[in-house]
Every structure is written in C-alpha cells, then in structure tokens.
Scaffold this motif. Structure first.
Motif, PDB file in Angstrom:
ATOM      1  N   PRO A 184      31.816   4.882  -5.482  1.00 51.63           N
ATOM      2  CA  PRO A 184      31.521   3.730  -6.330  1.00 51.63           C
ATOM      3  C   PRO A 184      31.277   2.467  -5.494  1.00 51.63           C
ATOM      4  CG  PRO A 184      33.868   4.208  -6.381  1.00 51.63           C
ATOM      5  CD  PRO A 184      33.219   5.286  -5.555  1.00 51.63           C
ATOM      6  N   LEU A 236      29.574   3.942 -10.575  1.00 50.99           N
ATOM      7  CA  LEU A 236      30.752   4.797 -10.546  1.00 50.99           C
ATOM      8  C   LEU A 236      30.329   6.187 -10.091  1.00 50.99           C
ATOM      9  CD1 LEU A 236      32.439   3.798 -13.932  1.00 50.99           C
ATOM     10  CD2 LEU A 236      32.809   2.820 -11.655  1.00 50.99           C
ATOM     11  N   THR A 280      31.303   9.417 -10.723  1.00 53.26           N
ATOM     12  CA  THR A 280      32.068  10.307 -11.588  1.00 53.26           C
ATOM     13  C   THR A 280      31.154  10.889 -12.654  1.00 53.26           C
ATOM     14  OG1 THR A 280      34.127  10.501 -12.861  1.00 53.26           O
ATOM     15  CG2 THR A 280      32.825   8.489 -13.185  1.00 53.26           C
ATOM     16  N   ALA A 329      37.039   7.568 -13.910  1.00 57.47           N
ATOM     17  CA  ALA A 329      36.153   6.441 -14.184  1.00 57.47           C
ATOM     18  C   ALA A 329      36.950   5.155 -14.387  1.00 57.47           C
ATOM     19  CB  ALA A 329      35.304   6.729 -15.414  1.00 57.47           C
ATOM     20  N   GLN A 364      38.128   3.935 -10.925  1.00 50.69           N
ATOM     21  CA  GLN A 364      37.007   3.385 -10.156  1.00 50.69           C
ATOM     22  C   GLN A 364      36.522   2.070 -10.750  1.00 50.69           C
ATOM     23  OE1 GLN A 364      33.829   6.225  -9.653  1.00 50.69           O
ATOM     24  NE2 GLN A 364      35.157   7.715  -8.629  1.00 50.69           N
ATOM     25  N   PHE A 365      36.424   2.027 -12.077  1.00 49.48           N
ATOM     26  CA  PHE A 365      35.933   0.827 -12.735  1.00 49.48           C
ATOM     27  C   PHE A 365      36.902  -0.339 -12.535  1.00 49.48           C
ATOM     28  CE2 PHE A 365      35.166  -1.747 -16.683  1.00 49.48           C
ATOM     29  CZ  PHE A 365      33.911  -2.205 -16.315  1.00 49.48           C
ATOM     30  N   GLU A 381      36.278  -1.549  -8.946  1.00 52.43           N
ATOM     31  CA  GLU A 381      34.995  -2.245  -8.776  1.00 52.43           C
ATOM     32  C   GLU A 381      34.926  -3.528  -9.596  1.00 52.43           C
ATOM     33  OE1 GLU A 381      33.086  -1.481  -6.321  1.00 52.43           O
ATOM     34  OE2 GLU A 381      34.255   0.318  -5.903  1.00 52.43           O
TER      35      GLU A 381
END
Length: 135
Positions: free
Chosen positions: A59, A70, A72, A80, A83-84, A87
C-alpha cells in the motif's frame, strides 16, 4: 470498474472491480476508519480515491493526487482496515516529511494503525447495521 462512494464521506470513493453488493462490508469498514480519523485526527473533508492494487510498492499514499492504494482484496476486510488506517495517517499529515525523519512518520502511522484497529473493533461491536462485522 466501479467507483463506490463512502457512505458518510461524500468526497471519498473506492475504485474497485466489484459492485456495491459485494463491497458493502468492505466499504463500511473503510468509511468507519475515516470517521474515526475525523474524531481523533481531524483535517476537514478531503477528496480521496482508494484503489485496490496488487503490486509491489503498495500500500501507499499519494497526497498530491488524493489517492491511497491498498494491496489487498475485497474479501480481506481486516487487512484493508489495517492498511487504510496506516495510509490515512500518511494522508492526513499535511506536509512532506524530510527524508532523515521519514522513519518517525512511519512509526507514527504504524502506531495509528494499531490504535484505529482497536477503535474500529469497539465501534462495530455496538453497531447493529453490520452484524457480520461484530467479531
């Protein structure tokens, strides 16, 4: 490809190969992470496009073009979310960070991921609109 709007963030979209019926839980989780950021790290409403990209280097966050990639798939909701959350932290830091302290930004965003995963679990444990996301 579909451009799906986050339920409570009209300027945020998920760019994906699946329709809303298949992406509903996934989108709800990303939207809730964004809502938690609004509470704990407010920055005002920002335009944002989130894309699922399966490649090296993801990501990642592109502040200038208002994009988050992402790495995923739609079925990996927890991955997700993590990662989200990471980020989104990069995205909400308003300025570029000098290379010699980039490690500090990474540390803060990694910590933010852990913090927001706990908050996300608390949030969905009390919601009745997505019972499958309670555990």
């Amino acid at each position: 490809m579909y451009l799906l709007r986050f339920p409570t963030h009209p300027g945020c979209y998920l760019y994906t190969a699946v329709n809303m019926e298949k992406a509903g839980n996934f989108l709800a989780v990303l939207d809730e992470v964004a809502s938690l950021y609004d509470v704990y790290m407010p920055f005002g409403e920002l335009p944002l496009r989130v894309s699922l990209v399966r490649r090296e280097g993801s990501p990642c966050c592109f502040r200038g073009s208002h994009e988050i990639y992402l790495n995923t798939e739609i079925r990996y909701v927890s991955q997700a979310a993590y990662q989200f959350a990471h980020e989104m932290c990069h995205y909400r830091i308003p300025y570029l960070v000098a290379d010699n302290i980039r490690w500090l930004e990474e540390s803060v965003c990694e910590t933010a991921s852990h913090f927001f995963m706990r908050k996300l679990a608390q949030s969905f444990s009390t919601r009745s609109d997505y019972p499958e996301l309670k555990s």
